[in-house]
Design an enzyme around this catalytic site. Structure first.
Site, PDB file in Angstrom:
ATOM      1  N   GLY A   1       0.822  -1.194   0.000  1.00  0.00           N
ATOM      2  CA  GLY A   1       0.000   0.000   0.000  1.00  0.00           C
ATOM      3  C   GLY A   1       0.860   1.249   0.000  1.00  0.00           C
ATOM      4  N   CYS A   2       0.246   2.366  -0.349  1.00  0.00           N
ATOM      5  CA  CYS A   2       1.012   3.608  -0.482  1.00  0.00           C
ATOM      6  C   CYS A   2       1.471   4.133   0.877  1.00  0.00           C
ATOM      7  CB  CYS A   2       0.217   4.648  -1.249  1.00  0.00           C
ATOM      8  SG  CYS A   2      -1.462   4.919  -0.651  1.00  0.00           S
ATOM      9  N   TYR A   3       0.561   4.185   1.857  1.00  0.00           N
ATOM     10  CA  TYR A   3       1.001   4.620   3.191  1.00  0.00           C
ATOM     11  C   TYR A   3       2.050   3.667   3.764  1.00  0.00           C
ATOM     12  CZ  TYR A   3      -2.854   8.046   3.640  1.00  0.00           C
ATOM     13  OH  TYR A   3      -3.697   9.112   3.491  1.00  0.00           O
TER      14      TYR A   3
END
Lengths: 346, 346, 346, 346
Positions: B148-150
């Site tokens: 995921g990006c976070y």
């Protein structure tokens, strides 16, 4: 490998040239010259240029710029001529300033306060004329004047209509919106983020913007007769991009089909200039960071006007991308080498 | 040439994968599959993908995805597993959704409402552990779960400190700001331009965001013991980018020099993850459109905390860039092939 | 009518004070004093202040500031003390700078490079303590120090939890995002619109930001014991607004209901500070141009932390609105007189 | 007290009417009616309307709207007429939609797909004509059609030139940039924050935008002869604001001094419409949240054109502010009662 230097590398135009050159497969980046930033790390000014983290800006002298095949000049207007005179004739000089763009000394003198420096081949390969585009003038050239950002968006938007004789020469109105990087890295209050975000404003209204004679020069060349334009630039709350809305009075009997044929003819073979399918309109977001120009046309029969919208990234196709494209032509490389043809969106 | 397909090509993640693949020297773009957009021109949805102006989205079926070496899955969470089961074992499947990221079924069940689908090799080549990065698990892999990006921004920011034993496992606080493309192309009122421009707001507060267990999994792996984190995401008025501010309680006697040594050791050889020189701080603008991660560290002796800031482009290194990087590893190509290492700034 | 002057009227804080005073039913705007802008029309600097189109900035001297009931000081840090000494004791002086905010000379000396000037009553009427808010100290005061913008958002977010003894004093983490007007009208490259739009970055990381001791002072007052905080400010791409994400370790047995009770008790009677209904989260857009503070709380049982988010307009409640609110208290007017309680959204 | 209701209160226009009414000293806010949002708390949709935190939207029926002196209609185009017929004749109805703006049924039928509903007095008190402004038609009126946002900016920019006979009627070009709230709260992909931030694009090009006949109606009224316009709207990356750049061919012998005299004559007594001093140009940021219109003029002798730029807040003077201004006139209150005359800047 081609060895390239950039003078004025610490500004927005210079930084964009360097960005593009890092992706150019046949270029080795040589001297990056600056003024007050000389001696500082390149990434302290351009933190995006990660692969150059170990490089520093040098001073801008004929010596630091010596030994390159190509020198890009990304200097404030009026400073290129003096430096150009000190560089060898066989070096490819590509000037991103205004100094050598205008052919008419009187126009220069009206709009600029430095001495007229002469005229170099004009670096807009796709510019339509009655005789087709004039890119052959750039092939093998050793001195090239890169167009201004507004003239790029406006001229590519209207030149095909003039070259095909579809519109009148005396009633052109252009309103363009530019991202704030177009003003360069000037420390002026009205360019502060707090002032520009959420706000639009015009400037240089009433025919006083310096890009006016350059647009007229391009369109006159396309039309084969003198063209005058009402040009109003506006500052938009975005970092990059120009959206130009361009209108001209259409000649009797010209319809949308005829217009699309003319633009298709002008741009069908172009790698970077694109007439969009009907129903789509240009957006600056779609061309961000690319060398692309998006164009769409409409005919407003109610008022007898052609309306053309064009979108460019002012720093890429509007400046640095055109500069690299011209370098490619000057050196005999495929014209699109190393240039991005896909925008960074959304 | 490697033939690659994208399922979910009409979304933001899918569009970014396609953008990157257009620049990949060894990839031929095959099927671009979508849901409700099937049949529409690619550029009607992604007007930046100019070189694909003659392409349409197809339907998403095992048949349309057949005949490719690589299939990227850029689907809503929970939809990858069903499709993956229908694709051949020898195709490289790279899933940008959450479906195969978590190793702990209980964590999956707590945060997601679909059935646990299993765990694939985790596509973060640079993730530090006590045994060094684990990219060898991706070399030759046929199934890869893209982070995921976070979790990308937060894990790369803190993992070296945990791997080197510099911080405590039970007192991590992460606050991250994301551009609105991180929410995907969801037609929700709070994502309208008029709502997000000029405004910041938190969401998923109190440990309920789905990326929390993924961050904990990564940091626990780095620490060799269970790590818990307080994670708060916020929505920022920008299209792209994540800035993560990450803090952890530092162990007695650890100073800035020790921290910098650990991060240098972790990232000195990495092409895309960069510990900035002292005095510089990450900015999302500097990594826009690139696969870069910028990291900077500080030690706040006053409160005994390490503070690490990291910046990524959520769509590039945060999703699609990581996906292509994983593809390169899976197929034995140089890891950085075709990936941008320079941001588009300003 | 109350006659009010503003020193430093050409800056962002000064301009916002003037904006609010134009709507104050009992104030007559007197001298608007500036430095280098003295002599210029007010609207050449603040084009939004249309009703003052016929006014000019004057020089900043004891004479130009004479004859007013109230003088607002909106000067760079360190300049208020010298000017204050030259003004009469019975004039209400309201200082928007840091000069008189800190009670601890050692803290001042650590963070500022000018001499400690003393301490004035602190202008945060709603600040919770174990004995309730302390606004009575402002009633009738003749010298008031207006809080900093970050301390306003962070202190109002956490003080009720400390005043009610719900959280630990030694493990507070605050990450705040501010619009760029918070940096004032400084002509620095990183504040240019082209740099800030689309980008987020941290600064003053590691406990070095000057607002840190002010936040600690406020929270220590609420807690009745010394509180230390890890504070990281970030610059967000918006003109105005602060979003503060604040966390503290919660004491055993404290649940969300207890937290909401404490915040309800603290703010139920407050006109400008609002605990939002469950399910809503603060956004800076919702408070734009208003004196409002939006607050929401969550308890993350997983890590044992209270998370509080607060949103303010840094120029209104964060500076000028608080200043006018303090003036109202000093002069015995209803506290909310002339202050906007509705944000300009979207 | 005047009791006012709003139908369509959950949209952007409706929310702005409510925002302004909260500050109106003589208005009590009655029913706030909505469609699908009926039953929800007002602040769940408009979180800026803090003083209405205990209010809910009601359904939109003649009964819920009964018992008010004034009803504002902020409905989608084509829905006002049916509702208006069901409300008493002596209630002041102020319609923010297009339904009753046009006097020419043929123009209506060309641009709208609902039946022509008739024409109400047009709510632009400052609109110049050869006989001066026509606000007396609004005094005591019981039905008023509030102008569109683009027509407000364009008509106020050009009407004085037409009323004074300074420009030709057949060659008007208007290009306007609008913030995205102008499109309402429509859940369309191109209005998502990720799409609009950093991007500009035109729409409704070629004379097809519905505001074209309204602008022509206003300018024809000012000129006393039919005026046709080329109008191109563009979408700008900001929440609010319209910047209109308007040009017309100037008659022989007309110079800047004559133009300024005409605009001075038209607007010197107006509270909200301001011809700026020479050298200043309008910006949408300067009028944010206010009922102000900023106007500046230039004469481009080179091409024989008048260029006028105007800035308004599309939601305030462009919609809701005009609506409240009209209410004041209808009810015999001072015209500017309760309306903000200072923008929220920066």
């Amino acid at each position: 490998m081609i060895r390239a230097a950039v003078a004025g590398a610490s500004g927005y135009a210079g930084g964009e040239i360097v960005r593009l050159l890092t992706n150019h497969p046949q270029v080795e980046i040589g001297t990056l010259a600056a003024g007050s930033q000389a001696g500082k790390p390149v990434t302290s000014v351009h933190p995006n240029l990660t692969p150059l983290a170990d490089r520093q800006f040098t001073e801008t002298t004929p010596e630091t710029l010596d030994g390159h095949h190509v020198v890009f000049l990304a200097l404030p207007h009026g400073q290129s001529a003096a430096l150009a005179r000190q560089l060898p004739d066989d070096v490819v000089l590509i000037d991103c300033g205004a100094d050598f763009r205008l052919g008419d000394e009187a126009a220069w003198t009206t709009f600029y306060d430095t001495e007229f420096a002469g005229t170099w081949p004009y670096g807009m390969p796709e510019l339509a004329t009655a005789d087709g585009p004039q890119r052959h003038q750039l092939e093998g050239a050793r001195r090239i004047a890169v167009p201004g950002c507004y003239p790029t968006s406006a001229s590519l938007a209207l030149a095909p209509a003039f070259a095909a004789g579809l519109v009148d020469a005396d009633d052109v109105v252009i309103v363009a919106a530019s991202g704030t990087s177009g003003a360069g890295k000037s420390l002026k209050p009205h360019l502060l983020g707090a002032e520009v975000m959420g706000s639009m404003s015009p400037y240089g209204v009433g025919g006083v913007h310096r890009h006016t004679p350059e647009i007229e020069q391009n369109l006159s060349g396309a039309a084969g007769e003198p063209v005058t334009v009402s040009f109003t630039p506006t500052l938009a709350p975005m970092p990059r991009g120009i959206l130009a809305t361009c209108t001209a009075r259409i000649k009797p009997g010209v319809d949308l089909a005829a217009v699309r044929r003319a633009y298709d003819a002008a741009y069908a073979e172009e790698k970077f200039v694109h007439l969009l399918p009907e129903g789509m309109w240009p957006s600056t977001g779609a061309v961000l960071g690319s060398n692309n120009v998006q164009i769409q046309v409409a005919v407003d029969a109610h008022v007898g006007r052609l309306v053309v919208a064009s979108a460019v990234d002012n720093l890429t196709k509007g400046t640095a991308g055109a500069a690299v494209q011209c370098m490619n032509l000057a050196l005999g490389l495929p014209e699109s080498t190393g240039l991005p043809s896909v925008g960074v969106a959304p």
